[in-house]
Design a protein around this motif. Structure first.
Motif, mmCIF file in Angstrom:
data_model
loop_
_atom_site.group_PDB
_atom_site.id
_atom_site.type_symbol
_atom_site.label_atom_id
_atom_site.label_comp_id
_atom_site.label_asym_id
_atom_site.label_seq_id
_atom_site.Cartn_x
_atom_site.Cartn_y
_atom_site.Cartn_z
ATOM 1 N N ARG A 213 -29.924 -98.357 63.869
ATOM 2 C CA ARG A 213 -29.765 -98.448 65.317
ATOM 3 C C ARG A 213 -30.676 -99.527 65.895
ATOM 4 O O ARG A 213 -30.270 -100.299 66.772
ATOM 5 C CB ARG A 213 -30.077 -97.096 65.963
ATOM 6 N N LYS A 214 -31.916 -99.610 65.403
ATOM 7 C CA LYS A 214 -32.829 -100.646 65.882
ATOM 8 C C LYS A 214 -32.298 -102.042 65.572
ATOM 9 O O LYS A 214 -32.528 -102.990 66.324
ATOM 10 C CB LYS A 214 -34.208 -100.456 65.249
ATOM 11 N N LEU A 215 -31.587 -102.163 64.465
ATOM 12 C CA LEU A 215 -31.028 -103.455 64.069
ATOM 13 C C LEU A 215 -29.769 -103.809 64.847
ATOM 14 O O LEU A 215 -29.281 -104.930 64.749
ATOM 15 C CB LEU A 215 -30.723 -103.452 62.569
ATOM 16 N N GLY A 216 -29.225 -102.852 65.593
ATOM 17 C CA GLY A 216 -28.080 -103.150 66.445
ATOM 18 C C GLY A 216 -26.772 -102.502 66.061
ATOM 19 O O GLY A 216 -25.723 -102.835 66.646
ATOM 20 N N ALA A 217 -26.763 -101.585 65.089
ATOM 21 C CA ALA A 217 -25.525 -100.894 64.730
ATOM 22 C C ALA A 217 -24.999 -100.110 65.932
ATOM 23 O O ALA A 217 -25.770 -99.461 66.639
ATOM 24 C CB ALA A 217 -25.753 -99.964 63.547
ATOM 25 N N ASP A 218 -23.698 -100.189 66.156
ATOM 26 C CA ASP A 218 -23.095 -99.500 67.293
ATOM 27 C C ASP A 218 -22.981 -97.996 67.065
ATOM 28 O O ASP A 218 -23.087 -97.211 68.013
ATOM 29 C CB ASP A 218 -21.694 -100.065 67.556
ATOM 30 N N ILE A 219 -22.738 -97.606 65.819
ATOM 31 C CA ILE A 219 -22.500 -96.208 65.447
ATOM 32 C C ILE A 219 -23.231 -95.954 64.138
ATOM 33 O O ILE A 219 -23.313 -96.853 63.282
ATOM 34 C CB ILE A 219 -20.992 -95.935 65.249
ATOM 35 N N THR A 220 -23.759 -94.751 63.947
ATOM 36 C CA THR A 220 -24.324 -94.390 62.645
ATOM 37 C C THR A 220 -23.525 -93.244 62.035
ATOM 38 O O THR A 220 -22.849 -92.485 62.724
ATOM 39 C CB THR A 220 -25.803 -93.980 62.738
ATOM 40 N N PHE A 221 -23.653 -93.161 60.718
ATOM 41 C CA PHE A 221 -22.903 -92.173 59.950
ATOM 42 C C PHE A 221 -23.775 -91.736 58.776
ATOM 43 O O PHE A 221 -23.948 -92.481 57.828
ATOM 44 C CB PHE A 221 -21.582 -92.798 59.484
ATOM 45 N N ASN B 172 -18.121 -86.598 59.100
ATOM 46 C CA ASN B 172 -17.075 -86.816 58.108
ATOM 47 C C ASN B 172 -16.602 -85.468 57.570
ATOM 48 O O ASN B 172 -17.350 -84.758 56.912
ATOM 49 C CB ASN B 172 -17.630 -87.673 56.958
ATOM 50 N N LEU B 173 -15.356 -85.116 57.851
ATOM 51 C CA LEU B 173 -14.837 -83.778 57.563
ATOM 52 C C LEU B 173 -13.817 -83.848 56.422
ATOM 53 O O LEU B 173 -12.630 -84.103 56.650
ATOM 54 C CB LEU B 173 -14.217 -83.185 58.826
ATOM 55 N N ILE B 174 -14.309 -83.627 55.225
ATOM 56 C CA ILE B 174 -13.457 -83.630 54.032
ATOM 57 C C ILE B 174 -13.235 -82.190 53.599
ATOM 58 O O ILE B 174 -14.195 -81.456 53.332
ATOM 59 C CB ILE B 174 -14.095 -84.449 52.893
ATOM 60 N N GLU B 175 -11.986 -81.798 53.538
ATOM 61 C CA GLU B 175 -11.664 -80.436 53.138
ATOM 62 C C GLU B 175 -12.232 -80.134 51.755
ATOM 63 O O GLU B 175 -12.002 -80.884 50.804
ATOM 64 C CB GLU B 175 -10.141 -80.228 53.140
ATOM 65 N N TYR C 69 -30.018 -84.361 62.364
ATOM 66 C CA TYR C 69 -29.583 -85.760 62.449
ATOM 67 C C TYR C 69 -29.227 -86.129 63.883
ATOM 68 O O TYR C 69 -29.684 -87.156 64.412
ATOM 69 C CB TYR C 69 -28.393 -85.958 61.503
ATOM 70 N N CYS C 70 -28.433 -85.294 64.530
ATOM 71 C CA CYS C 70 -28.002 -85.604 65.889
ATOM 72 C C CYS C 70 -29.167 -85.583 66.873
ATOM 73 O O CYS C 70 -29.191 -86.358 67.839
ATOM 74 C CB CYS C 70 -26.924 -84.621 66.329
ATOM 75 N N ALA C 71 -30.146 -84.718 66.636
ATOM 76 C CA ALA C 71 -31.291 -84.621 67.543
ATOM 77 C C ALA C 71 -32.239 -85.806 67.399
ATOM 78 O O ALA C 71 -32.878 -86.215 68.371
ATOM 79 C CB ALA C 71 -32.046 -83.321 67.279
ATOM 80 N N GLU C 72 -32.318 -86.384 66.197
ATOM 81 C CA GLU C 72 -33.338 -87.395 65.932
ATOM 82 C C GLU C 72 -32.825 -88.839 65.977
ATOM 83 O O GLU C 72 -33.626 -89.770 66.033
ATOM 84 C CB GLU C 72 -33.978 -87.133 64.568
ATOM 85 N N ILE D 85 -15.904 -106.977 66.943
ATOM 86 C CA ILE D 85 -15.778 -105.749 66.170
ATOM 87 C C ILE D 85 -17.069 -104.949 66.297
ATOM 88 O O ILE D 85 -18.148 -105.533 66.443
ATOM 89 C CB ILE D 85 -15.478 -106.086 64.681
ATOM 90 N N LEU D 86 -16.958 -103.633 66.274
ATOM 91 C CA LEU D 86 -18.139 -102.781 66.258
ATOM 92 C C LEU D 86 -18.599 -102.565 64.823
ATOM 93 O O LEU D 86 -17.801 -102.679 63.885
ATOM 94 C CB LEU D 86 -17.855 -101.427 66.912
ATOM 95 N N VAL D 87 -19.870 -102.240 64.670
ATOM 96 C CA VAL D 87 -20.463 -102.008 63.350
ATOM 97 C C VAL D 87 -20.899 -100.551 63.242
ATOM 98 O O VAL D 87 -21.703 -100.083 64.058
ATOM 99 C CB VAL D 87 -21.671 -102.928 63.110
ATOM 100 N N MET D 88 -20.360 -99.854 62.257
ATOM 101 C CA MET D 88 -20.800 -98.487 61.966
ATOM 102 C C MET D 88 -21.594 -98.513 60.661
ATOM 103 O O MET D 88 -21.064 -98.900 59.612
ATOM 104 C CB MET D 88 -19.622 -97.521 61.843
ATOM 105 N N ALA D 89 -22.853 -98.119 60.734
ATOM 106 C CA ALA D 89 -23.755 -98.151 59.583
ATOM 107 C C ALA D 89 -23.816 -96.779 58.941
ATOM 108 O O ALA D 89 -24.178 -95.793 59.587
ATOM 109 C CB ALA D 89 -25.145 -98.611 60.015
ATOM 110 N N ARG D 90 -23.490 -96.734 57.663
ATOM 111 C CA ARG D 90 -23.455 -95.473 56.911
ATOM 112 C C ARG D 90 -24.595 -95.438 55.898
ATOM 113 O O ARG D 90 -24.893 -96.441 55.256
ATOM 114 C CB ARG D 90 -22.110 -95.351 56.198
ATOM 115 N N THR D 91 -25.197 -94.260 55.750
ATOM 116 C CA THR D 91 -26.151 -94.071 54.663
ATOM 117 C C THR D 91 -25.731 -92.898 53.786
ATOM 118 O O THR D 91 -25.270 -91.868 54.283
ATOM 119 C CB THR D 91 -27.585 -93.834 55.169
ATOM 120 N N ASP D 92 -25.886 -93.076 52.485
ATOM 121 C CA ASP D 92 -25.645 -92.024 51.496
ATOM 122 C C ASP D 92 -26.957 -91.499 50.924
ATOM 123 O O ASP D 92 -26.964 -90.824 49.897
ATOM 124 C CB ASP D 92 -24.753 -92.554 50.376
ATOM 125 N N ALA D 93 -28.063 -91.802 51.608
ATOM 126 C CA ALA D 93 -29.384 -91.456 51.074
ATOM 127 C C ALA D 93 -29.658 -89.956 51.059
ATOM 128 O O ALA D 93 -30.573 -89.512 50.354
ATOM 129 C CB ALA D 93 -30.476 -92.175 51.868
#
Length: 284
Positions: free
Chosen positions: A176-184, A208-211, A197-200, A151-159
């Motif tokens: 990402r350094k810890l090995g997460a496949d995707i960030t959110f 995440n696109l919530i109407e 975010y995307c640049a760094e 399974i892939l791991v997507m790491a999310r932050t609400d910070a």
């Protein structure tokens, strides 16, 4: 046959952004596949709503999400992301959650850094754990993956909502350094924040696109140009379903007839033709 995780890895390796609607049960997952999408997302918000009739405030349990996820994954052939909330406890709980989601058939699990009980990322009252505890969750998830959970791991932050954009970006870099496949990075509040975010942060990133939520609803092509790999619409199906059911109930209450599909179309949508074909095959 390749695993859901392998199919997802191949999709993410292809050029272009992947658009991913959200689902809450087996029927809504089937509709995603029927519509031609190549991946979907089981939303914890939506599952809590349809299974419990309760808000996404940490009230739904690991077992309830896992059971729903097993049914959802069994209904489709496309890879699915599963909302794993906070992982439901300490590092060993997180590992068990990741292993369970892999066995259920998910291609990727999303894990977040909120304090338990968590809540929807676009609502008030959020709090996040320390950076060290957030790292522990992702480290445990990556260990579970590396120890055999396919399974892939997507790491999310609400910070972003609690500690600012700098901290949110720092956490994504750490994940990402810890090995997460995707960030959110949840709920950026402007296109400028999304671009930063995307640049760094390297690697695949999800928008995440919530109407009517906090994040600008940019079109997929623009999100791709900014640097996102995945655009998720987690609540659209739930949103329009509730709206349509309310309209139908109002029509019945008023003595009228709601606007519904033909019964033959309904039977087809839930799988009667396939069932009849299989029944004929095994008839004596």
């Amino acid at each position: 046959m390749s695993s859901p995780a392998d199919r997802l890895r191949r999709l993410l390796a292809q050029p272009g952004i992947r658009v991913m609607p959200g689902c809450h049960d087996a029927m809504s997952a089937r509709l995603i596949e029927e519509a031609g999408f190549d991946m979907g997302f089981m939303s914890g918000f939506a599952v809590s709503a349809v299974r419990l009739g309760l808000p996404d405030t940490g009230l739904i349990s690991y077992g309830e999400l896992l059971e729903q996820g097993s049914n959802v994954c069994a209904a489709v052939s496309i890879p699915l992301f599963g909302d794993g909330d906070t992982g439901f406890g300490n590092a060993l709980n997180v590992k068990r959650t990741v292993q369970g989601y892999a066995r259920a058939g998910f291609a990727c699990i999303m894990l977040e850094d909120q304090v338990a009980p968590k809540r929807c990322g676009h609502t008030q009252g959020k709090a996040v754990v320390s950076r060290d505890e957030a790292a522990m969750r992702i480290r445990a998830a990556v260990d579970a993956r590396n120890e055999g959970a396919d399974i892939l791991v997507m790491a999310r932050t609400d910070a972003r909502a609690t500690d600012g954009l700098d901290e949110a970006i720092a956490r994504c870099k750490l994940f990402r350094k810890l090995g997460a496949d995707i960030t959110f990075l949840e709920a950026p509040e402007s296109e400028e924040e999304m671009r930063r975010y995307c640049a760094e942060v390297d690697g695949p990133k999800m928008a995440n696109l919530i109407e009517h939520g906090k994040t600008p609803l940019l079109p997929p092509a623009e999100l791709e140009a900014i640097g996102y790999k995945i655009a998720v619409y987690p609540l659209t199906q739930l949103n329009v379903a509730i709206k349509a059911m309310r309209a139908a109930l109002r029509a019945i209450k008023a003595g009228g007839r709601p606007d519904v599909m033909d019964f033959e179309e309904l039977k087809s949508a839930v799988g009667f033709p396939d069932y009849y074909d299989a029944e004929d095959r095994y008839r004596g």
